[in-house]
Design an enzyme around this catalytic site. Structure first.
Site, mmCIF file in Angstrom:
data_model
loop_
_atom_site.group_PDB
_atom_site.id
_atom_site.type_symbol
_atom_site.label_atom_id
_atom_site.label_comp_id
_atom_site.label_asym_id
_atom_site.label_seq_id
_atom_site.Cartn_x
_atom_site.Cartn_y
_atom_site.Cartn_z
ATOM 1 C CG ASP A 37 -2.153 0.878 1.056
ATOM 2 O OD1 ASP A 37 -3.236 0.321 0.820
ATOM 3 O OD2 ASP A 37 -2.018 2.115 1.119
ATOM 4 C CG ASP A 61 4.242 5.555 -6.097
ATOM 5 O OD1 ASP A 61 3.216 5.275 -6.755
ATOM 6 O OD2 ASP A 61 4.833 6.652 -6.208
ATOM 7 C CB VAL A 62 0.984 0.891 -8.093
ATOM 8 C CG1 VAL A 62 0.641 -0.026 -6.939
ATOM 9 C CG2 VAL A 62 -0.010 2.042 -8.201
ATOM 10 C CG ASN A 88 -7.508 -3.571 -4.464
ATOM 11 O OD1 ASN A 88 -8.680 -3.558 -4.779
ATOM 12 N ND2 ASN A 88 -7.049 -2.934 -3.386
ATOM 13 C CE1 TYR A 152 -12.156 4.878 -10.243
ATOM 14 C CE2 TYR A 152 -14.383 4.327 -10.977
ATOM 15 C CZ TYR A 152 -13.254 4.022 -10.237
ATOM 16 O OH TYR A 152 -13.221 2.858 -9.504
ATOM 17 C CE LYS A 156 -10.686 1.477 -11.178
ATOM 18 N NZ LYS A 156 -9.680 0.574 -10.591
ATOM 19 C CB THR A 187 -14.792 0.805 0.448
ATOM 20 O OG1 THR A 187 -15.104 1.558 -0.736
ATOM 21 C CG2 THR A 187 -14.901 -0.690 0.153
#
Length: 248
Positions: A37, A61-62, A88, A152, A156, A187
């Site tokens: 994360d 950090d992706v 994810n 967004y 996706k 969430t």
């Protein structure tokens, strides 16, 4: 026998929400889990609550290519060679298209698209010669249009397309690649979205044939299936977890 008894899994964005729920379900089914994360404190918190093990947590950090290489190297060193990746990690920003800011779009593309692409890259390298399963978390916004979701939804939708392309490319190497498409899940990200939309949750519930929002564990169970050998002949698929929203 545990469904993931021989699995070493890397789960990004595992500090909360769907990622944390997925880490828990994987661990319950016998997997050794590396939880990453951007906030290492939340990753450590997730790992603390996992049964079995060993499990590990890292700051990640992706968007950083080198960080991805390090995650796979360290996971292999401490847990064994990963055979599952759950892409994810993601961010959620919505608003009127007329108010879209370039910086906001850049951030969305970096985390939601570049981050997933780099995950695909490094998982493919790590799983070469062994095979494995990659599960990318997309969204129903990557399949159908929704007001305020232009930027967004574009990111996706890109995850959906990348999943299919990678599945076609990596199948011969025994690497399966699938995507999961949740609708509103209970969430903190969903709380932000409902506030931005300005609608009461009770009104939103009526849009769902099942009459409620989803729970993180319900998405985690779908991810678990795709990661397991139960889905051994499934690749390039999109599994919608939306309470029937897109069936209408």
């Amino acid at each position: 026998m545990a469904r993931l008894a021989s699995t070493v899994a890397v789960i990004t964005g595992g500090g909360s929400g769907i990622g944390a729920a997925t880490a828990l379900r994987f661990a319950q089914e016998g997997a050794r889990v590396a939880v990453t994360d951007i906030d290492p404190g939340t990753a450590r918190s997730t790992v603390t609550g996992l049964p079995g093990g060993p499990h590990l947590a890292w700051a990640h950090d992706v968007v950083d290519d080198a960080a991805w290489a390090s995650v796979f190297e360290e996971t292999t060193k401490h847990l064994g060679a990963p055979n599952v990746l759950v892409n994810n990690a993601g961010i959620f920003r919505i608003g009127p298209v007329q108010e879209l800011q370039a910086a906001e779009l850049t951030d969305l593309l970096a985390v939601n698209v570049t981050g997933v692409a780099l995950g695909l890259k490094h998982a493919a390298i790590a799983m070469a010669g062994r095979g494995g399963s990659i599960v990318n978390i997309s969204s129903v916004a990557g399949i159908v249009g929704a007001p305020l979701h232009t930027a967004y939804g574009a990111t996706k939708g890109a995850v959906r397309a990348m999943t299919k392309a990678a599945a076609a490319e990596l199948g011969r190497a025994g690497i399966r690649v699938n995507s999961v498409h949740p609708a509103i899940i209970e969430t903190p990200m969903a709380e932000y979205g409902l506030q931005k939309l300005g609608r009461a949750a009770e009104r939103m519930h009526k849009a769902y044939p099942l009459g409620r929002f989803g729970k993180p564990v319900e998405v985690a169970n779908a991810v678990l299936f795709l990661a397991s050998e139960e889905a051994s002949y499934i690749t390039g698929a999109e599994l919608v977890v939306d309470g029937g929203l897109t069936a209408q």
